[in-house]
Design a protein around this motif. Structure first.
Motif, PDB file in Angstrom:
ATOM      1  N   ILE A  16       0.837  -1.202   0.000  1.00  0.00           N
ATOM      2  CA  ILE A  16       0.000   0.000   0.000  1.00  0.00           C
ATOM      3  C   ILE A  16       0.869   1.247   0.000  1.00  0.00           C
ATOM      4  O   ILE A  16       0.624   2.212  -0.757  1.00  0.00           O
ATOM      5  N   ARG A  17       1.878   1.243   0.829  1.00  0.00           N
ATOM      6  CA  ARG A  17       2.767   2.405   0.911  1.00  0.00           C
ATOM      7  C   ARG A  17       3.454   2.652  -0.437  1.00  0.00           C
ATOM      8  O   ARG A  17       3.531   3.797  -0.913  1.00  0.00           O
ATOM      9  N   THR A  18       3.945   1.588  -1.044  1.00  0.00           N
ATOM     10  CA  THR A  18       4.628   1.713  -2.338  1.00  0.00           C
ATOM     11  C   THR A  18       3.676   2.215  -3.419  1.00  0.00           C
ATOM     12  O   THR A  18       4.021   3.096  -4.220  1.00  0.00           O
ATOM     13  N   GLU A  19       2.468   1.645  -3.448  1.00  0.00           N
ATOM     14  CA  GLU A  19       1.503   2.025  -4.475  1.00  0.00           C
ATOM     15  C   GLU A  19       1.134   3.496  -4.389  1.00  0.00           C
ATOM     16  O   GLU A  19       1.095   4.198  -5.409  1.00  0.00           O
ATOM     17  N   TRP A  20       0.854   3.981  -3.171  1.00  0.00           N
ATOM     18  CA  TRP A  20       0.407   5.363  -3.051  1.00  0.00           C
ATOM     19  C   TRP A  20       1.546   6.361  -3.199  1.00  0.00           C
ATOM     20  O   TRP A  20       1.328   7.505  -3.601  1.00  0.00           O
ATOM     21  N   ARG A  21       2.763   5.928  -2.915  1.00  0.00           N
ATOM     22  CA  ARG A  21       3.897   6.810  -3.198  1.00  0.00           C
ATOM     23  C   ARG A  21       4.045   6.985  -4.709  1.00  0.00           C
ATOM     24  O   ARG A  21       4.307   8.085  -5.199  1.00  0.00           O
ATOM     25  N   SER A  22       3.862   5.905  -5.450  1.00  0.00           N
ATOM     26  CA  SER A  22       4.025   5.971  -6.906  1.00  0.00           C
ATOM     27  C   SER A  22       2.868   6.702  -7.581  1.00  0.00           C
ATOM     28  O   SER A  22       3.014   7.215  -8.694  1.00  0.00           O
ATOM     29  N   ALA A  23       1.699   6.752  -6.912  1.00  0.00           N
ATOM     30  CA  ALA A  23       0.513   7.357  -7.530  1.00  0.00           C
ATOM     31  C   ALA A  23       0.432   8.865  -7.362  1.00  0.00           C
ATOM     32  O   ALA A  23      -0.403   9.518  -7.991  1.00  0.00           O
ATOM     33  N   ALA A  24       1.276   9.439  -6.523  1.00  0.00           N
ATOM     34  CA  ALA A  24       1.149  10.868  -6.199  1.00  0.00           C
ATOM     35  C   ALA A  24       1.212  11.756  -7.441  1.00  0.00           C
ATOM     36  O   ALA A  24       0.436  12.714  -7.574  1.00  0.00           O
ATOM     37  N   ALA A  25       2.123  11.450  -8.360  1.00  0.00           N
ATOM     38  CA  ALA A  25       2.235  12.281  -9.565  1.00  0.00           C
ATOM     39  C   ALA A  25       0.948  12.246 -10.382  1.00  0.00           C
ATOM     40  O   ALA A  25       0.532  13.263 -10.956  1.00  0.00           O
ATOM     41  N   GLY A  26       0.303  11.085 -10.416  1.00  0.00           N
ATOM     42  CA  GLY A  26      -0.958  10.981 -11.149  1.00  0.00           C
ATOM     43  C   GLY A  26      -2.063  11.799 -10.519  1.00  0.00           C
ATOM     44  O   GLY A  26      -2.864  12.433 -11.217  1.00  0.00           O
ATOM     45  N   TRP A  27      -2.147  11.798  -9.193  1.00  0.00           N
ATOM     46  CA  TRP A  27      -3.177  12.595  -8.519  1.00  0.00           C
ATOM     47  C   TRP A  27      -2.937  14.083  -8.740  1.00  0.00           C
ATOM     48  O   TRP A  27      -3.888  14.855  -8.903  1.00  0.00           O
ATOM     49  N   ARG A  28      -1.673  14.480  -8.762  1.00  0.00           N
ATOM     50  CA  ARG A  28      -1.371  15.896  -9.048  1.00  0.00           C
ATOM     51  C   ARG A  28      -1.811  16.233 -10.481  1.00  0.00           C
ATOM     52  O   ARG A  28      -2.425  17.274 -10.724  1.00  0.00           O
ATOM     53  N   LYS A  29      -1.537  15.334 -11.406  1.00  0.00           N
ATOM     54  CA  LYS A  29      -1.863  15.547 -12.821  1.00  0.00           C
ATOM     55  C   LYS A  29      -3.361  15.679 -13.048  1.00  0.00           C
ATOM     56  O   LYS A  29      -3.805  16.487 -13.876  1.00  0.00           O
ATOM     57  N   TRP A  30      -4.167  14.900 -12.307  1.00  0.00           N
ATOM     58  CA  TRP A  30      -5.605  14.830 -12.568  1.00  0.00           C
ATOM     59  C   TRP A  30      -6.439  15.548 -11.513  1.00  0.00           C
ATOM     60  O   TRP A  30      -7.636  15.253 -11.361  1.00  0.00           O
ATOM     61  N   LEU A  31      -5.873  16.511 -10.835  1.00  0.00           N
ATOM     62  CA  LEU A  31      -6.627  17.233  -9.801  1.00  0.00           C
ATOM     63  C   LEU A  31      -7.892  17.878 -10.343  1.00  0.00           C
ATOM     64  O   LEU A  31      -8.915  17.954  -9.653  1.00  0.00           O
ATOM     65  N   ASP A  32      -7.842  18.354 -11.590  1.00  0.00           N
ATOM     66  CA  ASP A  32      -9.031  19.017 -12.146  1.00  0.00           C
ATOM     67  C   ASP A  32     -10.181  18.044 -12.319  1.00  0.00           C
ATOM     68  O   ASP A  32     -11.356  18.437 -12.265  1.00  0.00           O
ATOM     69  N   VAL A  33      -9.900  16.755 -12.504  1.00  0.00           N
ATOM     70  CA  VAL A  33     -10.946  15.739 -12.604  1.00  0.00           C
ATOM     71  C   VAL A  33     -11.378  15.289 -11.212  1.00  0.00           C
ATOM     72  O   VAL A  33     -12.570  15.242 -10.898  1.00  0.00           O
ATOM     73  N   VAL A  34     -10.404  14.975 -10.375  1.00  0.00           N
ATOM     74  CA  VAL A  34     -10.714  14.444  -9.039  1.00  0.00           C
ATOM     75  C   VAL A  34     -11.428  15.479  -8.181  1.00  0.00           C
ATOM     76  O   VAL A  34     -12.373  15.160  -7.449  1.00  0.00           O
ATOM     77  N   GLU A  35     -10.986  16.734  -8.261  1.00  0.00           N
ATOM     78  CA  GLU A  35     -11.539  17.781  -7.394  1.00  0.00           C
ATOM     79  C   GLU A  35     -12.491  18.710  -8.140  1.00  0.00           C
ATOM     80  O   GLU A  35     -12.598  19.894  -7.809  1.00  0.00           O
ATOM     81  N   ALA A  36     -13.186  18.187  -9.135  1.00  0.00           N
ATOM     82  CA  ALA A  36     -14.211  18.978  -9.816  1.00  0.00           C
ATOM     83  C   ALA A  36     -15.342  19.286  -8.835  1.00  0.00           C
ATOM     84  O   ALA A  36     -15.477  18.639  -7.790  1.00  0.00           O
ATOM     85  N   GLU A  37     -16.165  20.252  -9.187  1.00  0.00           N
ATOM     86  CA  GLU A  37     -17.232  20.699  -8.276  1.00  0.00           C
ATOM     87  C   GLU A  37     -18.162  19.563  -7.873  1.00  0.00           C
ATOM     88  O   GLU A  37     -18.578  19.457  -6.713  1.00  0.00           O
ATOM     89  N   GLU A  38     -18.517  18.697  -8.845  1.00  0.00           N
ATOM     90  CA  GLU A  38     -19.412  17.580  -8.542  1.00  0.00           C
ATOM     91  C   GLU A  38     -18.655  16.336  -8.076  1.00  0.00           C
ATOM     92  O   GLU A  38     -19.274  15.321  -7.761  1.00  0.00           O
ATOM     93  N   GLY A  39     -17.335  16.426  -8.030  1.00  0.00           N
ATOM     94  CA  GLY A  39     -16.514  15.296  -7.633  1.00  0.00           C
ATOM     95  C   GLY A  39     -16.006  15.435  -6.216  1.00  0.00           C
ATOM     96  O   GLY A  39     -16.769  15.431  -5.251  1.00  0.00           O
ATOM     97  N   GLY A  40     -14.678  15.565  -6.096  1.00  0.00           N
ATOM     98  CA  GLY A  40     -14.078  15.642  -4.780  1.00  0.00           C
ATOM     99  C   GLY A  40     -14.565  16.803  -3.938  1.00  0.00           C
ATOM    100  O   GLY A  40     -14.677  16.689  -2.706  1.00  0.00           O
ATOM    101  N   GLN A  41     -14.863  17.927  -4.579  1.00  0.00           N
ATOM    102  CA  GLN A  41     -15.360  19.074  -3.817  1.00  0.00           C
ATOM    103  C   GLN A  41     -16.665  18.730  -3.109  1.00  0.00           C
ATOM    104  O   GLN A  41     -16.870  19.079  -1.944  1.00  0.00           O
ATOM    105  N   ARG A  42     -17.566  18.059  -3.827  1.00  0.00           N
ATOM    106  CA  ARG A  42     -18.850  17.674  -3.224  1.00  0.00           C
ATOM    107  C   ARG A  42     -18.625  16.662  -2.097  1.00  0.00           C
ATOM    108  O   ARG A  42     -19.260  16.750  -1.040  1.00  0.00           O
ATOM    109  N   HIS A  43     -17.738  15.714  -2.321  1.00  0.00           N
ATOM    110  CA  HIS A  43     -17.452  14.674  -1.333  1.00  0.00           C
ATOM    111  C   HIS A  43     -16.937  15.287  -0.029  1.00  0.00           C
ATOM    112  O   HIS A  43     -17.447  15.013   1.065  1.00  0.00           O
TER     113      HIS A  43
END
Length: 335
Positions: A16-43
């Motif tokens: 788990i630690r290895t996977e989430w360390r490697s995924a950080a760049a992807g989450w930074r890249k896709w913040l506009d999708v993950v944190e869209a108004e109806e997405g992460g912002q609503r959550h």
């Protein structure tokens, strides 16, 4: 059960630690999708609503990763409040620090801590939040018991977890990959993305931890991309469990499977060609009537707590937890 079938929590945590360390760049890249108004912002907004945060409150975020719901909570508690964002991945937390600095939220502290190894002074937080994290823990009950100890009398927990896989449309890649690779179903009881997909499971854990007045509900979270191909690129970057499953496979096999994943997301294409998936996390609120609370009521799953917390709940020591899933944002029931 063979030795290879036995669950090794140490190896699981290492992965788990290895996977989430490697995924950080992807989450930074896709913040506009993950944190869209109806997405992460609503959550995040729903969790903060459930927790009834007021200015000046102290908040612990368990598994806050790239800064959510910590940053949303920081806006609610204001400059005189305190928010501690914890995560197992320093790389994910680095994304959160960048986001906090960009918007001037200096009240957020970031700490690289395993959720199952947290050590804080007892009764030091008004609220504990957790967004889509608890299902990845080997010892959910023990973690909830410790979280409860961190809460002040009258404090609350608001948490969410993913619902069953069919209700989590963005996860359509998972059954596709499993089918294409002819992988066996994971044994019941193992931690994982859908381990707490039954809302009654988390609610029961919250109650066992000592919370009362538990209410459970769902919130609808939307993720959108311009095309099925882009959605596949998105999921490849933000879901490290998938890359783990495909790791070591021949390149041609990997591309064949990813092509099948793209086909799976075509079922969510709208008339304008964009892919729109709806995900429904469970939320819960619980309260602990053992003391008066300076806060108000949390949003996803609600319950009242004597001295502990659990699945989607909020208590006076209160907790709010949830599973991402349906559209009925305000439909709650008492287990």
């Amino acid at each position: 059960m063979t030795t290879s079938d036995a669950f090794d929590p140490v190896e699981f945590k290492r992965n788990i630690r290895t996977e989430w360390r490697s995924a950080a760049a992807g989450w930074r890249k896709w913040l506009d999708v993950v944190e869209a108004e109806e997405g992460g912002q609503r959550h995040s907004a729903k969790l903060v609503e459930l927790a009834e945060l007021l200015p000046g409150a102290s908040v612990l975020d368990v598994g806050g990763g790239y800064g959510e719901p910590s940053l949303t909570a920081a806006r609610a508690v204001g400059p005189h409040g305190r928010v501690v964002c914890t995560d197992i991945s320093p790389e994910m937390l680095a994304v959160g620090r960048e986001r906090a600095a960009e918007v001037g939220l200096g009240s957020v502290e970031f700490a690289a801590i395993d959720a199952e190894e947290m050590e804080f002074v007892d009764q030091s937080f008004d609220v504990v939040l957790s967004r889509a994290t608890l299902m990845f823990l080997s010892d959910v009950s023990g973690t909830l018991n410790r979280i409860h100890a961190f809460l002040k009398p009258g404090g609350r927990l608001a948490a969410s977890v993913w619902g069953p896989q069919p209700a989590v449309q963005f996860s359509a890649a998972f059954p596709t990959v499993v089918e294409e690779l002819a992988l066996p179903a994971p044994p019941r009881g193992r931690p994982g993305a859908f381990a707490l997909g039954d809302p009654d499971t988390l609610a029961a854990l919250v109650v066992q931890a000592g919370f009362q007045d538990v209410r459970t509900g769902t919130v609808s979270v939307i993720f959108e991309t311009d095309s099925p191909e882009e959605y596949t690129e998105f999921i490849r970057d933000v879901a490290p469990q998938l890359t783990t499953l495909l790791g070591g496979r021949p390149a041609e096999e990997q591309e064949r499977v990813w092509g099948k994943v793209t086909d799976a997301y075509r079922s969510f294409v709208r008339a304008d060609g964009r892919v729109r998936t709806r995900t429904r996390p469970y939320g819960s609120r619980a309260s602990n009537r053992s003391g008066s609370s300076p806060l108000e009521q949390p949003v996803l799953h609600h319950s009242r707590c004597k001295s502990q917390l659990g699945h989607a709940s909020a208590t006076r020591h209160s907790t709010a937890t949830g599973t991402l899933g349906r559209d009925d944002l305000d439909a709650f029931r008492t287990p």
